[in-house]
Write an enzyme that holds these catalytic residues in place. Structure first.
Site, mmCIF file in Angstrom:
data_model
loop_
_atom_site.group_PDB
_atom_site.id
_atom_site.type_symbol
_atom_site.label_atom_id
_atom_site.label_comp_id
_atom_site.label_asym_id
_atom_site.label_seq_id
_atom_site.Cartn_x
_atom_site.Cartn_y
_atom_site.Cartn_z
ATOM 1 N N GLY A 69 -30.364 12.165 3.404
ATOM 2 C CA GLY A 69 -31.542 12.503 4.212
ATOM 3 C C GLY A 69 -31.969 13.959 4.044
ATOM 4 O O GLY A 69 -31.204 14.795 3.599
ATOM 5 N N GLY A 80 -24.755 15.012 1.763
ATOM 6 C CA GLY A 80 -23.844 14.806 2.880
ATOM 7 C C GLY A 80 -22.527 14.180 2.482
ATOM 8 O O GLY A 80 -22.138 14.213 1.315
ATOM 9 N N ASP A 92 -26.353 17.630 11.181
ATOM 10 C CA ASP A 92 -25.603 17.433 12.435
ATOM 11 C C ASP A 92 -24.470 18.444 12.626
ATOM 12 O O ASP A 92 -23.859 18.486 13.680
ATOM 13 C CB ASP A 92 -24.973 16.035 12.472
ATOM 14 C CG ASP A 92 -26.006 14.925 12.477
ATOM 15 O OD1 ASP A 92 -27.203 15.238 12.613
ATOM 16 O OD2 ASP A 92 -25.611 13.753 12.341
ATOM 17 N N TYR A 105 -37.970 13.694 12.667
ATOM 18 C CA TYR A 105 -38.536 13.860 11.322
ATOM 19 C C TYR A 105 -39.275 15.185 11.171
ATOM 20 O O TYR A 105 -39.332 15.743 10.076
ATOM 21 C CB TYR A 105 -39.429 12.668 10.955
ATOM 22 C CG TYR A 105 -38.594 11.429 10.709
ATOM 23 C CD1 TYR A 105 -37.772 11.353 9.583
ATOM 24 C CD2 TYR A 105 -38.574 10.378 11.610
ATOM 25 C CE1 TYR A 105 -36.965 10.257 9.369
ATOM 26 C CE2 TYR A 105 -37.772 9.269 11.396
ATOM 27 C CZ TYR A 105 -36.960 9.207 10.270
ATOM 28 O OH TYR A 105 -36.154 8.126 10.063
HETATM 29 P P1 ATP Z 1 -26.783 12.058 5.038
HETATM 30 O O1 ATP Z 1 -25.924 11.000 5.640
HETATM 31 O O2 ATP Z 1 -26.631 13.380 5.685
HETATM 32 O O3 ATP Z 1 -28.206 11.661 4.892
HETATM 33 P P2 ATP Z 1 -25.287 11.462 2.700
HETATM 34 O O4 ATP Z 1 -25.006 12.192 1.443
HETATM 35 O O5 ATP Z 1 -24.094 11.030 3.500
HETATM 36 O O6 ATP Z 1 -26.279 12.336 3.534
HETATM 37 P P3 ATP Z 1 -25.857 8.764 1.915
HETATM 38 O O7 ATP Z 1 -27.175 8.071 1.774
HETATM 39 O O8 ATP Z 1 -24.816 8.149 2.764
HETATM 40 O O9 ATP Z 1 -26.204 10.224 2.401
HETATM 41 O O10 ATP Z 1 -25.219 8.971 0.473
HETATM 42 C C1 ATP Z 1 -25.922 9.676 -0.543
HETATM 43 C C2 ATP Z 1 -25.578 9.104 -1.871
HETATM 44 O O11 ATP Z 1 -24.173 9.046 -2.035
HETATM 45 C C3 ATP Z 1 -26.117 7.707 -2.059
HETATM 46 O O12 ATP Z 1 -26.718 7.661 -3.323
HETATM 47 C C4 ATP Z 1 -24.884 6.830 -1.933
HETATM 48 O O13 ATP Z 1 -24.956 5.689 -2.764
HETATM 49 C C5 ATP Z 1 -23.767 7.721 -2.399
HETATM 50 N N1 ATP Z 1 -22.510 7.384 -1.730
HETATM 51 C C6 ATP Z 1 -22.298 7.233 -0.408
HETATM 52 N N2 ATP Z 1 -21.012 6.906 -0.152
HETATM 53 C C7 ATP Z 1 -20.400 6.842 -1.351
HETATM 54 C C8 ATP Z 1 -19.059 6.545 -1.774
HETATM 55 N N3 ATP Z 1 -18.092 6.267 -0.909
HETATM 56 N N4 ATP Z 1 -18.802 6.558 -3.103
HETATM 57 C C9 ATP Z 1 -19.771 6.822 -3.995
HETATM 58 N N5 ATP Z 1 -21.035 7.129 -3.653
HETATM 59 C C10 ATP Z 1 -21.361 7.128 -2.368
HETATM 60 MG MG MG Z 2 -23.926 10.592 5.573
#
Ligand code: ATP
Ligand code: MG
Length: 462
Positions: free
Chosen positions: A107, A198, A229, A384
């Site tokens: 995000g 994230g 967060d 947003y």
């Molecule tokens: P936020 O939650 O703050 O928006 P985030 O990085 O946690 O940020 P996600 O959408 O959960 O956001 O993950 C971002 C990217 O990381 C996505 O492309 C997702 O497929 C990948 N990803 C999430 N978890 C894993 C995992 N356990 N192993 C590999 N890739 C992952």
């Molecule tokens: Mg996340």
């Protein structure tokens, strides 16, 4: 043993859970390296370019994570040491042979562009000329989508820090395709990969780094952790958090003005915080106009002598209005019966949560209606608007320093790590440690005490 300790006595996790560090060993915080550093750095900050000059971080310098404990429990004190970040005078990579890749995932959060700009500037300072920006997160690294990459240089990133969002775009999902992603890195001869994102992104980065090691590829994978967060373990604050609080305070002021101007006015502001209520807590403290704060860490009920309705009544009786700040992850147990969404997950596998803001708005309106009492509800959800802001000056400063420390680490051949700030020192943290557990508000911390003092709400509204 040659280790220079920096002793500190400040609050380490700022309201976070100290239990998070129990059972950890210094070896857990060891940073992986691709190999020995034998190349003289091209950087120069002053006439003396040795590691006795403060501008270079001497190898082996550590920052004590649990500094606060030191002053209280000297007898049993076991320092947990984190590697200090910063430029080394000997580096691993020859800058003329570096090809760096940058990706932003997850995000939006204020400061993403600042981090991109900081990385590009810092790499350029080392003399790196090949810098690639992958577009739309991990999706842009998969051949199926044919998303073009961007060539980045100082001119391409000029001015981007004044804009919200990310010039590279972002996405959710596709992270599990580790082998395809590493194929792309390998095919493009990338030897330094920066992941801005994230917990999900960094878990993906760790898998990418492991796959690189399996294939014998010398690719430094360094993350710059993003979480609006502020729920990252071991780190003092995450970038964008301060900007988020800045903007959130404006919403609370609006809710407060609205609530004050009518009879029994109730202002309800829903803020980010899926599992940790740091934004809500800090906003309440910074605005000093929230009467009730609801966070995921502290359960509450609606009915009962100390429940939410009774607390609202007390505010109305005393102040003629009630301003409520609720974190999006609060009260999820109350919504469980209403929300189908509990069983859903998003593209990245994150659990969807119910909308506590709408739920509370409706429950409070129904409650007053059932008593036949006049009331005006003003509900504000600025999420947003907040996420898409450009970073404020302090966050901008923080982003650029995190970014340059990420580059210094990568140039020194460090991998599977994130950059962060502990106390007032920049540190390198293994990804594995940082993503193992989220930081959350400890209801027995001075932070939550401060919230209770500021709002006047009962300690537990159940
Ligand atoms: P936020 O939650 O703050 O928006 P985030 O990085 O946690 O940020 P996600 O959408 O959960 O956001 O993950 C971002 C990217 O990381 C996505 O492309 C997702 O497929 C990948 N990803 C999430 N978890 C894993 C995992 N356990 N192993 C590999 N890739 C992952
Ligand atoms: Mg996340």
């Amino acid at each position: 043993g040659g280790i220079k300790y920096i002793l500190l006595r400040c609050d380490i996790l700022i309201g976070g859970d100290m239990a998070a560090i129990q059972g950890l060993e210094n070896s857990d915080f060891r940073i992986q390296k691709l190999g020995e550093c034998s190349i003289d750095t091209p950087l120069s900050y002053s006439e003396r370019n040795d590691d006795k000059v403060a501008n270079f971080t001497k190898s082996g310098t550590r920052v004590v994570l649990n500094g606060r404990l030191y002053s209280h429990e000297t007898e049993s004190f076991k320092p947990l040491l984190l590697e200090a970040a910063g430029p080394r005078n000997k580096i691993y990579f020859d800058p003329s042979k570096v090809k760096a890749g940058i990706v932003t995932c997850g995000g939006l959060c204020p400061g993403l562009n600042n981090v991109i700009k900081g990385l590009v500037h810092s790499l350029s300072r080392y003399g790196v000329q090949n810098i690639i920006g992958f577009q739309h997160g991990f999706m842009g690294m998969l051949p199926d989508f044919s998303i073009p990459f961007m060539e980045l240089n100082r001119s391409a990133v000029s001015g981007i820090h004044r804009e919200g969002g990310t010039i590279l775009g972002t996405s959710r999902g596709f992270g599990e395709r580790t082998e395809d992603i590493v194929d792309t890195l390998e095919k493009m001869n990338i030897n330094m990969f920066f992941t801005i994102g994230g917990d999900g992104t960094q878990k993906g980065a760790l898998r990418i780094s492991e796959e690189c090691q399996r294939r014998g590829l010398k690719i430094a994978v360094v993350g710059i952790p993003k979480t609006i967060d502020n729920d990252l373990s071991f780190v003092r604050k995450s970038f964008g958090f301060e900007t988020a609080v800045d903007k959130a305070v404006e919403s609370v002021y609006s809710a407060s003005v609205e609530a004050k101007s009518v009879v029994n006015g109730i202002g309800l502001v829903k803020l980010m915080g899926r599992e940790s209520g740091f934004i809500a807590a800090h906003t309440a403290l910074a605005s000093s106009e929230a009467d009730i704060v609801l966070v995921p860490e502290v359960p509450f009920s609606l009915e009962g002598k100390r429940g939410l309705f009774a607390t609202i009544d007390a505010c109305l009786a005393e102040l003629g209005r009630a301003v409520i700040v609720v974190a999006e992850g609060a009260g999820q147990d109350l919504l469980r019966h209403f929300e189908e969404r509990y069983r859903e997950v998003d593209a990245s596998g994150n659990k969807k949560i119910g909308d506590v803001g709408i739920y509370l708005r409706d429950q409070i309106i129904d409650h007053f209606r059932s008593l036949n009492r006049p009331m005006t509800m003003k509900y504000i959800d600025p999420s947003y608007i907040i996420r898409s802001q450009a970073a404020n000056p302090n966050d901008s400063l923080y982003c650029s320093r995190l970014a340059s420390n990420a580059v210094h680490a990568a140039m020194s051949g460090k991998t599977s790590m994130l950059t962060g700030l502990v106390h007032n020192y920049y540190v390198n943290i293994p990804i594995e440690m940082a993503v193992a557990k989220r930081n959350s508000i400890n209801p027995d911390s001075s932070l939550w005490r401060g919230v209770l003092e500021s709002t006047g709400q009962p300690p537990r509204m159940v």
